[in-house]
Design a protein around this motif. Structure first.
Motif, PDB file in Angstrom:
ATOM      1  N   GLY A 151     -15.375 -22.101  -4.780  1.00 33.61           N
ATOM      2  CA  GLY A 151     -16.609 -21.758  -5.489  1.00 33.61           C
ATOM      3  C   GLY A 151     -17.598 -21.122  -4.534  1.00 33.61           C
ATOM      4  O   GLY A 151     -17.453 -21.222  -3.317  1.00 33.61           O
ATOM      5  N   TYR A 154     -24.391 -18.728  -6.647  1.00 38.44           N
ATOM      6  CA  TYR A 154     -24.819 -17.463  -7.256  1.00 38.44           C
ATOM      7  C   TYR A 154     -26.094 -17.058  -6.527  1.00 38.44           C
ATOM      8  O   TYR A 154     -27.147 -17.649  -6.749  1.00 38.44           O
ATOM      9  N   PRO A 227     -20.771 -13.365  -8.399  1.00 36.32           N
ATOM     10  CA  PRO A 227     -19.615 -13.856  -9.156  1.00 36.32           C
ATOM     11  C   PRO A 227     -18.733 -12.743  -9.720  1.00 36.32           C
ATOM     12  O   PRO A 227     -17.504 -12.820  -9.614  1.00 36.32           O
ATOM     13  N   ASN A 228     -19.330 -11.706 -10.287  1.00 39.95           N
ATOM     14  CA  ASN A 228     -18.493 -10.637 -10.860  1.00 39.95           C
ATOM     15  C   ASN A 228     -17.661  -9.948  -9.789  1.00 39.95           C
ATOM     16  O   ASN A 228     -16.530  -9.523 -10.041  1.00 39.95           O
ATOM     17  N   ARG A 231     -14.840 -12.354  -8.900  1.00 38.69           N
ATOM     18  CA  ARG A 231     -13.840 -12.368  -9.980  1.00 38.69           C
ATOM     19  C   ARG A 231     -12.944 -11.134  -9.880  1.00 38.69           C
ATOM     20  O   ARG A 231     -11.723 -11.206  -9.940  1.00 38.69           O
ATOM     21  N   GLU A 244     -12.925 -21.053 -15.106  1.00 36.79           N
ATOM     22  CA  GLU A 244     -14.103 -20.725 -14.306  1.00 36.79           C
ATOM     23  C   GLU A 244     -15.279 -21.505 -14.843  1.00 36.79           C
ATOM     24  O   GLU A 244     -15.383 -21.747 -16.042  1.00 36.79           O
ATOM     25  N   GLY A 246     -19.654 -22.669 -14.221  1.00 36.18           N
ATOM     26  CA  GLY A 246     -20.949 -22.288 -13.655  1.00 36.18           C
ATOM     27  C   GLY A 246     -21.498 -23.333 -12.707  1.00 36.18           C
ATOM     28  O   GLY A 246     -22.644 -23.226 -12.260  1.00 36.18           O
ATOM     29  N   TYR A 253     -19.618 -21.091 -17.218  1.00 31.29           N
ATOM     30  CA  TYR A 253     -20.237 -20.066 -16.372  1.00 31.29           C
ATOM     31  C   TYR A 253     -21.036 -19.097 -17.240  1.00 31.29           C
ATOM     32  O   TYR A 253     -20.582 -18.678 -18.306  1.00 31.29           O
ATOM     33  N   SER A 257     -26.126 -19.482 -14.344  1.00 32.82           N
ATOM     34  CA  SER A 257     -25.424 -20.486 -13.535  1.00 32.82           C
ATOM     35  C   SER A 257     -25.882 -20.450 -12.088  1.00 32.82           C
ATOM     36  O   SER A 257     -26.267 -19.406 -11.570  1.00 32.82           O
ATOM     37  N   HIS A 259     -23.751 -21.603  -9.701  1.00 34.51           N
ATOM     38  CA  HIS A 259     -22.523 -21.416  -8.910  1.00 34.51           C
ATOM     39  C   HIS A 259     -21.489 -20.674  -9.741  1.00 34.51           C
ATOM     40  O   HIS A 259     -21.618 -20.580 -10.967  1.00 34.51           O
ATOM     41  N   TYR A 260     -20.488 -20.183  -9.047  1.00 29.79           N
ATOM     42  CA  TYR A 260     -19.303 -19.676  -9.733  1.00 29.79           C
ATOM     43  C   TYR A 260     -18.117 -20.411  -9.092  1.00 29.79           C
ATOM     44  O   TYR A 260     -17.895 -20.308  -7.880  1.00 29.79           O
ATOM     45  N   TRP A 262     -13.967 -21.560  -9.448  1.00 31.68           N
ATOM     46  CA  TRP A 262     -12.749 -21.128 -10.142  1.00 31.68           C
ATOM     47  C   TRP A 262     -11.518 -21.945  -9.755  1.00 31.68           C
ATOM     48  O   TRP A 262     -11.450 -22.521  -8.674  1.00 31.68           O
TER      49      TRP A 262
END
Ligand code: SAM
Length: 267
Positions: A151, A154, A227-228, A231, A244, A246, A253, A257, A259-260, A262
């Protein structure tokens, strides 16, 4: 007086002055992310590989569940602290191994059903190449169907702006071994273009009257990703994002959020 086995400051070890303080400094993190990481250990089992596991903050309790685990870390002093922590907990080298290595290049010749990267070590990766290498390491060490769990925070400059280019008291602690008072002041600079944060930490050793007996400046640079971007990077490296969140509380998420987080498998 130092011995041949005592870690020495080196250019590769920017945790040298933090290793013996790390668990005290970051004890609060355990409330945030530890229950989540341990729940993945219960679900996916071990042996567990933790990339950049440092002092074993997450790995040691993970090994208590999974039976065995490996810490690969660049910092000799963090690994030394991890060994001390493992010994203090009665875990021996057959349960947990500490391997000096770079998460971009290490090859253990073993595969694991679960690979963790807690405490955002991927933010030490400076560029796309570093990320690609780090994710290739993960692929090389996952069993078929194995999980990669990690993780990131963000990053929002609006919220970080109050810490930008000003010296602020990050906290005062007592050294866990010596009881020495240590005040820490941080001065952060952000490069929004490069997506980097450079932290100048001023650590002051204080006597009981508050007199500064020693002052040290250390620097650390981290590179954040949104995050994007993470990802997309995971997907381009051939990972399927199975879940995933948040936050480490497994909240969904979304744009607000903090956090991100996964759980991914390698295709
Ligand atoms: C913030 S600490 C996190 C430690 C641990 N994962 C935790 O959650 O407590 C970051 C760790 O990443 C390690 N590290 C940084 N760059 C690395 C690299 N390229 N390869 C392996 N370890 C690295 C540092 O030595 C440090 O132990």
């Amino acid at each position: 007086m130092t011995t041949g086995t005592t870690p020495q400051p080196s250019a590769d070890d920017d945790y040298f002055f933090e290793a013996d303080l790390y668990d005290t400094l970051w004890a609060g993190l355990n409330k945030l992310d530890l229950p989540f990481f341990l729940s993945t250990v219960k679900e996916f089992g071990g042996p567990v590989l933790e990339l950049a596991a440092g002092t074993g903050r997450v790995l040691l309790p993970a090994v208590r569940i999974a039976g065995t685990g490996v810490d690969v870390d660049l910092s000799v002093s963090m690994l030394e602290q991890g060994r001390r922590n493992a010994a203090a907990e009665g875990l021996d080298e057959s349960a947990v191994r500490f391997v000096e290595g770079d998460l971009r290049t290490v090859r253990l010749g073993e595969r694991f059903p679960l690979i963790l990267a807690a405490g955002q070590p991927l933010f030490h990766c400076a560029n796309d190449e570093d990320w690609a290498e780090a994710l290739a390491t993960v692929r090389e060490h996952l069993t078929p169907g194995g999980r990669f769990v990690s993780g990131i925070p963000y990053f929002r400059f609006d919220e970080m702006a109050k810490y930008s280019e000003r010296l602020y008291l990050a906290g005062e602690i007592r050294h866990p071994g010596t009881g020495q008072r240590i005040a820490m002041w941080d001065y952060n600079t952000y490069d929004l273009q490069e997506q980097s944060i450079t932290r100048r930490r001023v650590s002051e050793l204080l006597d009981e009257d508050g007199l500064v007996t020693e002052r040290r400046h250390t620097f650390r640079k981290n590179y954040y990703r949104y995050p994007n971007e993470v990802r997309r990077t995971l997907q381009q490296a051939g990972f399927t994002i199975e879940r995933e969140y948040g936050g480490y509380d497994e909240s969904p998420y979304g744009p607000d959020s903090e956090h991100y987080v996964w759980v991914a498998t390698a295709r």
